[in-house]
Design a protein around this motif. Structure first.
Motif, mmCIF file in Angstrom:
data_model
loop_
_atom_site.group_PDB
_atom_site.id
_atom_site.type_symbol
_atom_site.label_atom_id
_atom_site.label_comp_id
_atom_site.label_asym_id
_atom_site.label_seq_id
_atom_site.Cartn_x
_atom_site.Cartn_y
_atom_site.Cartn_z
ATOM 1 N N ASP A 97 0.809 -1.216 0.000
ATOM 2 C CA ASP A 97 0.000 0.000 0.000
ATOM 3 C C ASP A 97 0.846 1.270 0.000
ATOM 4 O O ASP A 97 0.303 2.377 0.005
ATOM 5 C CB ASP A 97 -0.915 0.022 1.237
ATOM 6 N N VAL A 98 2.167 1.121 -0.009
ATOM 7 C CA VAL A 98 3.039 2.291 0.070
ATOM 8 C C VAL A 98 2.835 3.218 -1.125
ATOM 9 O O VAL A 98 2.832 4.440 -0.988
ATOM 10 C CB VAL A 98 4.510 1.850 0.174
ATOM 11 N N ALA A 99 2.679 2.626 -2.313
ATOM 12 C CA ALA A 99 2.471 3.409 -3.535
ATOM 13 C C ALA A 99 1.795 2.507 -4.558
ATOM 14 O O ALA A 99 1.927 1.281 -4.489
ATOM 15 C CB ALA A 99 3.794 3.940 -4.074
ATOM 16 N N PRO A 100 1.064 3.070 -5.513
ATOM 17 C CA PRO A 100 0.423 2.246 -6.539
ATOM 18 C C PRO A 100 1.447 1.406 -7.293
ATOM 19 O O PRO A 100 2.424 1.932 -7.821
ATOM 20 C CB PRO A 100 -0.234 3.283 -7.457
ATOM 21 N N GLY A 101 1.245 0.102 -7.313
ATOM 22 C CA GLY A 101 2.156 -0.792 -8.004
ATOM 23 C C GLY A 101 3.330 -1.269 -7.177
ATOM 24 O O GLY A 101 4.131 -2.084 -7.647
ATOM 25 N N ALA A 102 3.469 -0.785 -5.947
ATOM 26 C CA ALA A 102 4.584 -1.211 -5.096
ATOM 27 C C ALA A 102 4.420 -2.670 -4.686
ATOM 28 O O ALA A 102 3.311 -3.203 -4.646
ATOM 29 C CB ALA A 102 4.668 -0.322 -3.860
ATOM 30 N N LYS A 103 5.543 -3.326 -4.376
ATOM 31 C CA LYS A 103 5.547 -4.735 -4.008
ATOM 32 C C LYS A 103 6.179 -4.934 -2.634
ATOM 33 O O LYS A 103 7.131 -4.245 -2.268
ATOM 34 C CB LYS A 103 6.348 -5.558 -5.029
ATOM 35 N N GLU A 104 5.656 -5.900 -1.895
ATOM 36 C CA GLU A 104 6.312 -6.376 -0.686
ATOM 37 C C GLU A 104 7.252 -7.510 -1.073
ATOM 38 O O GLU A 104 6.848 -8.435 -1.789
ATOM 39 C CB GLU A 104 5.289 -6.869 0.332
ATOM 40 N N VAL A 105 8.494 -7.425 -0.623
ATOM 41 C CA VAL A 105 9.484 -8.452 -0.957
ATOM 42 C C VAL A 105 10.235 -8.865 0.300
ATOM 43 O O VAL A 105 10.440 -8.062 1.209
ATOM 44 C CB VAL A 105 10.486 -7.949 -2.019
ATOM 45 N N ASP A 106 10.602 -10.141 0.358
ATOM 46 C CA ASP A 106 11.430 -10.656 1.444
ATOM 47 C C ASP A 106 12.820 -10.926 0.895
ATOM 48 O O ASP A 106 12.984 -11.723 -0.036
ATOM 49 C CB ASP A 106 10.847 -11.949 2.013
ATOM 50 N N LEU A 107 13.802 -10.264 1.439
ATOM 51 C CA LEU A 107 15.190 -10.420 1.019
ATOM 52 C C LEU A 107 15.904 -11.401 1.935
ATOM 53 O O LEU A 107 15.830 -11.283 3.159
ATOM 54 C CB LEU A 107 15.901 -9.070 1.066
ATOM 55 N N ILE A 108 16.603 -12.364 1.351
ATOM 56 C CA ILE A 108 17.383 -13.331 2.122
ATOM 57 C C ILE A 108 18.838 -13.230 1.672
ATOM 58 O O ILE A 108 19.184 -13.623 0.561
ATOM 59 C CB ILE A 108 16.867 -14.766 1.920
ATOM 60 N N VAL A 109 19.687 -12.669 2.516
ATOM 61 C CA VAL A 109 21.120 -12.593 2.226
ATOM 62 C C VAL A 109 21.728 -13.931 2.629
ATOM 63 O O VAL A 109 21.963 -14.190 3.813
ATOM 64 C CB VAL A 109 21.784 -11.430 2.990
ATOM 65 N N ASN A 110 21.968 -14.798 1.654
ATOM 66 C CA ASN A 110 22.395 -16.164 1.970
ATOM 67 C C ASN A 110 23.541 -16.659 1.097
ATOM 68 O O ASN A 110 23.850 -17.854 1.093
ATOM 69 C CB ASN A 110 21.213 -17.130 1.843
ATOM 70 N N ASP A 111 24.174 -15.765 0.353
ATOM 71 C CA ASP A 111 25.234 -16.187 -0.558
ATOM 72 C C ASP A 111 26.600 -15.694 -0.096
ATOM 73 O O ASP A 111 27.509 -16.476 0.164
ATOM 74 C CB ASP A 111 24.930 -15.677 -1.962
ATOM 75 N N TYR A 112 26.746 -14.393 0.001
ATOM 76 C CA TYR A 112 28.024 -13.831 0.437
ATOM 77 C C TYR A 112 27.789 -12.466 1.065
ATOM 78 O O TYR A 112 26.776 -11.807 0.822
ATOM 79 C CB TYR A 112 29.013 -13.704 -0.726
#
Length: 317
Positions: A97-112
């Motif tokens: 709901d932050v802005a029209p077309g915005a997405k919620e994403v979950d970031l997983i730092v799991n490589d380096y």
């Protein structure tokens, strides 16, 4: 230089929560995105709010994120303090709901997760950790080490511990926005911690849709104003751009609007970024503009009033 430990740990935590996903094929994110200017990252510490300065570079490919952040010791971003690189996976959760077309994403730092000290003081700070508690080797200026496996006690990074951050991503008018970080540096550690506002945008290195209008000016902008809106149904994009060019010429007579960047996106979306001498000058000129009935007469036929979203930021410069 003396490194404020608690503020620095908060800064690293906040830097880890900025990238977003290239997996959502409804928007085109592939490529490299970079900061449009030196960015301010206020962080709470034992002595109050400290100012940190940052530039970001993020590369997206299908299913892949690689981020490169550089923190600086000065507001001109001319004295690098430390470089941080990291990569991992992302899940696109759904709409925001932050802005029209915005997405919620979950970031997983799991490589380096690599760190490169750029100043002796920062290398000394990293070397203050117990042996093996922050990298495998002694820290040397300009030498990169991966701390994902070892962790780093002085930065608050646990060993072999993937980090999940709950983010927001918004793409508009050729620019990419991430969620604004909490001023106290708290990580986005749970879904309820997702940002409710946006940061300054990133620009795509190639293929951007932004066109610059207005006069060049060597002065440094101390305040940035960002306006998002949609053009009215049936409006001619060239008339929208001409409208902003006319308003820019009017504002330039006051010598307080240093730059204006206007960009057209898909689906009638537009972005206007104004670079001001300072906030009081912006507020004074915007107040004057309320009386420019003739200049703004065409706006009603060009812009959807309900779509207008405005945010502004002090640059700290």
């Amino acid at each position: 230089m003396e490194i404020p430990r608690s503020s620095l740990c908060l800064l690293v935590a906040s830097m880890l929560g900025t990238p977003a996903s290239a997996q959502d094929q409804s928007i085109d994110l592939d490529g490299t995105w970079e900061s449009i200017a030196c960015e301010l990252r206020p962080q709470a510490g034992p002595d109050g709010i400290a100012s940190w300065y940052l530039k970001r570079s993020i590369n997206f490919a299908p299913g892949r994120i690689d981020a490169h952040f550089t923190t600086f010791a000065d507001p001109a971003c001319s004295a690098p303090l430390v470089e941080l690189k990291f990569g991992g996976d992302v899940n696109v959760v759904g709409a925001s709901d932050v802005a029209p077309g915005a997405k919620e994403v979950d970031l997983i730092v799991n490589d380096y997760l690599t760190v490169t000290p750029k100043m002796e003081g920062f290398a000394g700070f990293l070397n203050s950790a117990d042996p093996g508690a922050c990298g495998a080797e002694q820290w040397v200026v300009g030498v990169e080490q991966d701390i994902f496996e070892s962790g780093c006690s002085v930065l608050g990074v646990a060993a072999n511990a993937p980090t999940t951050e709950y983010e927001v991503l918004h793409f508009s008018a050729g620019h990419l926005y991430f969620g604004a970080r909490p001023v106290d540096g708290r990580p986005l550690a749970a879904p309820e911690d997702r940002p409710t506002t946006l940061q300054m945008p990133l620009k795509r290195l190639e293929g951007g849709m932004t066109q610059k209008v207005g006069a060049d000016d060597p002065r440094v902008p101390k305040h940035v104003e960002i306006v998002l809106f949609e053009q009215a149904d049936g409006a001619d994009p060239e008339k929208v751009r001409a409208f902003f060019e006319a308003i820019t010429q009017k504002m330039n007579q006051n010598d307080t609007l240093l730059y204006r960047t206007v960009g057209q996106g898909e689906g009638g979306a537009w972005l206007c970024v104004n670079y001001w001498t300072n906030r009081p000058d912006m507020e004074a000129l915007n107040a004057q503009a309320q009386n420019w009935a003739e200049e703004f007469a065409a706006m009603g036929a060009l812009v959807k009033p309900s779509s207008v979203r405005l945010t502004s930021y002090d640059t700290g410069l």
